[in-house]
Design a protein around this motif. Structure first.
Motif, PDB file in Angstrom:
ATOM      1  N   SER A   1      20.706  29.448 -23.938  1.00  0.00           N
ATOM      2  CA  SER A   1      22.134  29.715 -24.023  1.00  0.00           C
ATOM      3  C   SER A   1      22.805  29.522 -22.664  1.00  0.00           C
TER       4      SER A   1
ATOM      5  N   LYS B   1      25.275  26.155 -21.545  1.00  0.00           N
ATOM      6  CA  LYS B   1      26.670  26.361 -21.112  1.00  0.00           C
ATOM      7  C   LYS B   1      26.961  25.583 -19.837  1.00  0.00           C
TER       8      LYS B   1
ATOM      9  N   GLU C   1      27.092  28.254 -29.399  1.00  0.00           N
ATOM     10  CA  GLU C   1      26.903  29.569 -28.775  1.00  0.00           C
ATOM     11  C   GLU C   1      25.427  29.908 -28.613  1.00  0.00           C
TER      12      GLU C   1
END
Length: 257
Positions: A70, A74, A81
């Motif tokens: 995660s 990002k 997500e």
């Protein structure tokens, strides 16, 4: 006539298997949905202390794998997500086929086919079909044998992790699992197999750092933190690891940095 029909059927099966492998690879790296990863624990040395540790395992022991993917996704502006969800299957009692030592190309192909067939036949998981299977073979820390090299098979989407059955080693077990998971998705090793040290630039977490050494983190496929020209250390957990740009490209993460 029978032999021709048999040949046609064999070719048809090979085409279907190959097509399925290609489609699975495309699906697992388009990152449009969460990748379902199931960890299958095995007691690889048959010891009681190893079994006690396996019996104590909970899914939360693997949360740092999810957090790692995660966090790193990002950085590359991946529009999802939760790229990875890790689930824990019950203990597998049947030991998986041992990979050959000093194998030829044919040996590797035959073992890979055997492993994929074994994986299809042996399954203790009762939930949704996994995208990737990680077989985590646990050994007691008291076991004197040197652990064999872990593996990740892109064809079949199978990872094999050899780790120690102790909470102090679980962070490192998860690091290896993340490394092998990325292998199944098409990422290549970025270390020198003769030394196990990371190769500059792709095997370094920060290849443009000045001065270059000491590095403070490891690149996930490089495997080690290069502290000095003579010292490279295995990080204790995924907290000390990043996904480098070359690895991100290999698994279809488009950099936004």
């Amino acid at each position: 006539m029978f032999q021709k029909l048999r040949l046609v059927l064999l070719i048809a099966v090979l085409v279907v298997v190959s097509l399925n492998a290609v489609l699975s690879q495309i699906r697992t790296t388009d990152w449009s949905t969460t990748l379902w990863v199931v960890v299958y624990p095995l007691n690889a040395d048959g010891r009681e202390d190893t079994q006690r540790y396996i019996d104590s395992l909970k899914e939360s022991r693997f949360d740092d794998i999810e957090s790692f993917f995660s966090k790193e996704s990002k950085r590359y502006q991946l529009n999802i997500e939760a790229p990875v969800q890790v689930m824990l299957a019950p203990l597998l009692k049947e030991q998986l086929p041992e990979p050959p030592e000093n194998p030829s190309i044919i040996d590797n192909v035959l073992w890979s086919l055997h492993m994929r067939y074994w994986s299809w036949r042996q399954d203790s998981w009762q939930g949704p079909d996994p995208d990737v299977k990680i077989y985590m073979r646990f050994y007691s820390p008291e076991n004197p044998k040197l652990l064999r090299h872990s593996l990740g098979l892109q064809k079949g989407l199978i990872g094999i992790v050899n780790g120690y059955a102790d909470v102090e080693y679980q962070g490192q077990n998860n690091l290896i699992a993340a490394h092998e998971l990325l292998h199944t998705l098409g990422a290549s090793d970025k270390y020198d197999p003769a030394t196990n040290w990371p190769i500059w630039p792709d095997g370094y977490a920060d290849p443009t750092q000045e001065p270059l050494l000491p590095q403070t983190k490891a690149e996930i496929m490089g495997g080690r933190v290069q502290i000095s020209p003579a010292i490279a250390l295995i990080p204790p957990s995924l907290e000390h690891v990043v996904v480098g740009a070359a690895t991100a490209i290999e698994v279809n993460w488009h950099s936004g940095e």
